[in-house]
Scaffold this motif. Sequence first.
Motif, PDB file in Angstrom:
ATOM      1  N   TYR A  94       0.845  -1.190   0.000  1.00  0.00           N
ATOM      2  CA  TYR A  94       0.000   0.000   0.000  1.00  0.00           C
ATOM      3  C   TYR A  94       0.883   1.244   0.000  1.00  0.00           C
ATOM      4  O   TYR A  94       1.680   1.477   0.921  1.00  0.00           O
ATOM      5  CB  TYR A  94      -0.917   0.000   1.220  1.00  0.00           C
ATOM      6  CG  TYR A  94      -1.900  -1.156   1.206  1.00  0.00           C
ATOM      7  CD1 TYR A  94      -3.172  -1.012   0.667  1.00  0.00           C
ATOM      8  CD2 TYR A  94      -1.519  -2.403   1.712  1.00  0.00           C
ATOM      9  CE1 TYR A  94      -4.057  -2.072   0.639  1.00  0.00           C
ATOM     10  CE2 TYR A  94      -2.404  -3.478   1.689  1.00  0.00           C
ATOM     11  CZ  TYR A  94      -3.666  -3.303   1.154  1.00  0.00           C
ATOM     12  OH  TYR A  94      -4.539  -4.350   1.117  1.00  0.00           O
ATOM     13  N   GLN A  95       0.745   2.029  -1.040  1.00  0.00           N
ATOM     14  CA  GLN A  95       1.522   3.252  -1.169  1.00  0.00           C
ATOM     15  C   GLN A  95       0.615   4.426  -1.511  1.00  0.00           C
ATOM     16  O   GLN A  95      -0.347   4.289  -2.281  1.00  0.00           O
ATOM     17  CB  GLN A  95       2.573   3.121  -2.281  1.00  0.00           C
ATOM     18  CG  GLN A  95       3.751   2.222  -1.933  1.00  0.00           C
ATOM     19  CD  GLN A  95       4.851   2.337  -2.966  1.00  0.00           C
ATOM     20  OE1 GLN A  95       4.613   2.784  -4.082  1.00  0.00           O
ATOM     21  NE2 GLN A  95       6.056   1.946  -2.595  1.00  0.00           N
ATOM     22  N   PHE A  96       0.961   5.588  -0.936  1.00  0.00           N
ATOM     23  CA  PHE A  96       0.307   6.813  -1.353  1.00  0.00           C
ATOM     24  C   PHE A  96       0.942   7.262  -2.665  1.00  0.00           C
ATOM     25  O   PHE A  96       2.025   6.807  -3.048  1.00  0.00           O
ATOM     26  CB  PHE A  96       0.454   7.899  -0.289  1.00  0.00           C
ATOM     27  CG  PHE A  96      -0.275   7.588   0.992  1.00  0.00           C
ATOM     28  CD1 PHE A  96      -1.664   7.515   1.013  1.00  0.00           C
ATOM     29  CD2 PHE A  96       0.424   7.361   2.169  1.00  0.00           C
ATOM     30  CE1 PHE A  96      -2.335   7.224   2.191  1.00  0.00           C
ATOM     31  CE2 PHE A  96      -0.234   7.073   3.346  1.00  0.00           C
ATOM     32  CZ  PHE A  96      -1.621   6.997   3.355  1.00  0.00           C
ATOM     33  N   SER A  97       0.273   8.173  -3.343  1.00  0.00           N
ATOM     34  CA  SER A  97       0.760   8.614  -4.655  1.00  0.00           C
ATOM     35  C   SER A  97       2.151   9.217  -4.579  1.00  0.00           C
ATOM     36  O   SER A  97       2.941   9.122  -5.527  1.00  0.00           O
ATOM     37  CB  SER A  97      -0.220   9.632  -5.255  1.00  0.00           C
ATOM     38  OG  SER A  97      -0.368  10.750  -4.367  1.00  0.00           O
ATOM     39  N   GLU A  98       2.486   9.849  -3.457  1.00  0.00           N
ATOM     40  CA  GLU A  98       3.785  10.518  -3.347  1.00  0.00           C
ATOM     41  C   GLU A  98       4.894   9.610  -2.813  1.00  0.00           C
ATOM     42  O   GLU A  98       6.069   9.985  -2.802  1.00  0.00           O
ATOM     43  CB  GLU A  98       3.668  11.747  -2.435  1.00  0.00           C
ATOM     44  CG  GLU A  98       3.412  11.425  -0.963  1.00  0.00           C
ATOM     45  CD  GLU A  98       1.938  11.320  -0.635  1.00  0.00           C
ATOM     46  OE1 GLU A  98       1.594  11.384   0.561  1.00  0.00           O
ATOM     47  OE2 GLU A  98       1.120  11.163  -1.583  1.00  0.00           O
ATOM     48  N   ASP A  99       4.565   8.395  -2.358  1.00  0.00           N
ATOM     49  CA  ASP A  99       5.565   7.541  -1.709  1.00  0.00           C
ATOM     50  C   ASP A  99       6.708   7.166  -2.647  1.00  0.00           C
ATOM     51  O   ASP A  99       7.882   7.173  -2.258  1.00  0.00           O
ATOM     52  CB  ASP A  99       4.911   6.265  -1.172  1.00  0.00           C
ATOM     53  CG  ASP A  99       4.092   6.541   0.085  1.00  0.00           C
ATOM     54  OD1 ASP A  99       4.156   7.685   0.578  1.00  0.00           O
ATOM     55  OD2 ASP A  99       3.394   5.622   0.550  1.00  0.00           O
ATOM     56  N   ALA A 100       6.396   6.831  -3.892  1.00  0.00           N
ATOM     57  CA  ALA A 100       7.435   6.414  -4.841  1.00  0.00           C
ATOM     58  C   ALA A 100       8.398   7.558  -5.123  1.00  0.00           C
ATOM     59  O   ALA A 100       9.627   7.377  -5.166  1.00  0.00           O
ATOM     60  CB  ALA A 100       6.803   5.917  -6.141  1.00  0.00           C
ATOM     61  N   GLU A 101       7.836   8.761  -5.318  1.00  0.00           N
ATOM     62  CA  GLU A 101       8.687   9.920  -5.585  1.00  0.00           C
ATOM     63  C   GLU A 101       9.554  10.245  -4.359  1.00  0.00           C
ATOM     64  O   GLU A 101      10.732  10.580  -4.488  1.00  0.00           O
ATOM     65  CB  GLU A 101       7.826  11.126  -5.953  1.00  0.00           C
ATOM     66  CG  GLU A 101       8.597  12.407  -6.229  1.00  0.00           C
ATOM     67  CD  GLU A 101       9.513  12.290  -7.447  1.00  0.00           C
ATOM     68  OE1 GLU A 101      10.361  13.184  -7.623  1.00  0.00           O
ATOM     69  OE2 GLU A 101       9.383  11.318  -8.224  1.00  0.00           O
ATOM     70  N   THR A 102       8.972  10.128  -3.177  1.00  0.00           N
ATOM     71  CA  THR A 102       9.733  10.370  -1.945  1.00  0.00           C
ATOM     72  C   THR A 102      10.882   9.379  -1.818  1.00  0.00           C
ATOM     73  O   THR A 102      12.016   9.751  -1.479  1.00  0.00           O
ATOM     74  CB  THR A 102       8.808  10.256  -0.718  1.00  0.00           C
ATOM     75  OG1 THR A 102       7.775  11.241  -0.803  1.00  0.00           O
ATOM     76  CG2 THR A 102       9.590  10.477   0.571  1.00  0.00           C
TER      77      THR A 102
END
Length: 475
Positions: free
Chosen positions: A271-279
């Motif tokens: 489960y990831q928020f939309s910004e997690d990958a960029e972070t």
Amino acid sequence: MATRVLALDVYLNAPGVTHDNFRSAATIFEYDVVFWDPANTLDTYQFSIGDPYYKGDPRIADHETNSLAQDLIRRRNEFKEFITMGRTLVIFTAPAQHFWYDTGKRDKSGTGRNQKVTTLVDRMDLMEAAIPAKFRVSPAEGARISARQSSFRPLLSGTPDRWWYRAILEEYPGEPLAVVSGTSKCVGSIKRYTDGGMLLLLPDLQGPDHPDSSENVEELDADEPSVPLEELTEEPEEDLEADKASLELITWVESLRTQNREAPPPWLQRYQFSEDAETARKIAELEAEKAEILAKVESLQGDKEISDAWKRLLYATGDELETQVLEAFRILGFQAERGPEGRADIVLHLDTKHAVVEVKGLNGSAAEKNAAQLEKWISEEMLSGSGRVKGILVVNSYRHIPPEERSSPAFPHQMVTFSTPREHCLVTSVQLLAMVRAVVEDPSKAPSISEELLDTTGVVTGWEDVASLFTPRKS
């Protein structure tokens, strides 16, 4: 299972607490919580006999220096791994615990029976060396403490006259736990680690018999001797009533350890928020940049250490000066080695030529006795079968004065008169530094400079423009 508690150099009167010293060989890994009071630790080591304090701080006895150094390394590594294992380290914050120790280096002045050997010492902070976290304290004392976190408030209010701060945390790991009342000055902090470990820096918990404590305790007989620190590490007697403040402190620490202990389930990674990958991508990039920057800093620090070492030729004496002079001759192309014990400081070889070097760091000028000592080394080297031997006297004269202000001659006339017939080469360490800098800039100059030293009789001329060696510091 009950929490296993170890108290190092601090007495906590509560059931099940094991008491020991910081210097003990016993490991901390058998326990869940470790309490340590660094303010009591130095007293467990022997101070120097006859001169126990130097410049206001304890001077550790020479035979204890190695033990203390090993204890600091061992305990720091233990503390770090202990926290990583998910356990709790509690330290009662104290002012910097500075002490002086024997560096192992010796400063020799004079010769023969008049030779004086001075032990060179250095200063260290016990807490800085042992605590595996960045922090900075300033000395301050007081009893007006306010809780910054709600979890600490019941403990503080339960026994308010038992808590006393001995230092202010100017920098601290984690979050503030307690402050000086009415201010933001931190006197206690808590750092929670992702693996469940905790580091707590707390104000001092005073004993119930402390003069600032108002709890009802039986007064000690004034004629009774004070209890030595070693006896404070003994286990409490079975019939001794446990101390309320000690019990509440341990209970509070146990409650912190049981808070939020459940680890995230493995499936949560899906489960990831939309910004997690960029972070995560930015963190990875910054970590890579950080590693590259740290590598550059480490390299530059190495360059600075080399530069600072060469500057010892301007002020040093004893072993520090000899070490740098040895390196200087190697830069100039010589095969340079330390002389045998009780002989010349340095022995040089260049092709088929041999030389011995006497090195002196002096508050004034060189003297005839220095040249006489050099002549003795020449004779002994020749007797050993080395053939013709050149003598070189390297002097750091007037070493406490900036080089450009050293107006008096390093080698007085009567000394030059003694040395010239014996073909001694007389050179200052400042001149030697100028020669090294010239070779560093142009290695092809090394042969001519080394030959100049071997061919010179009397005082070396030139190489005295100190201003050309350095760049003026910008204000």
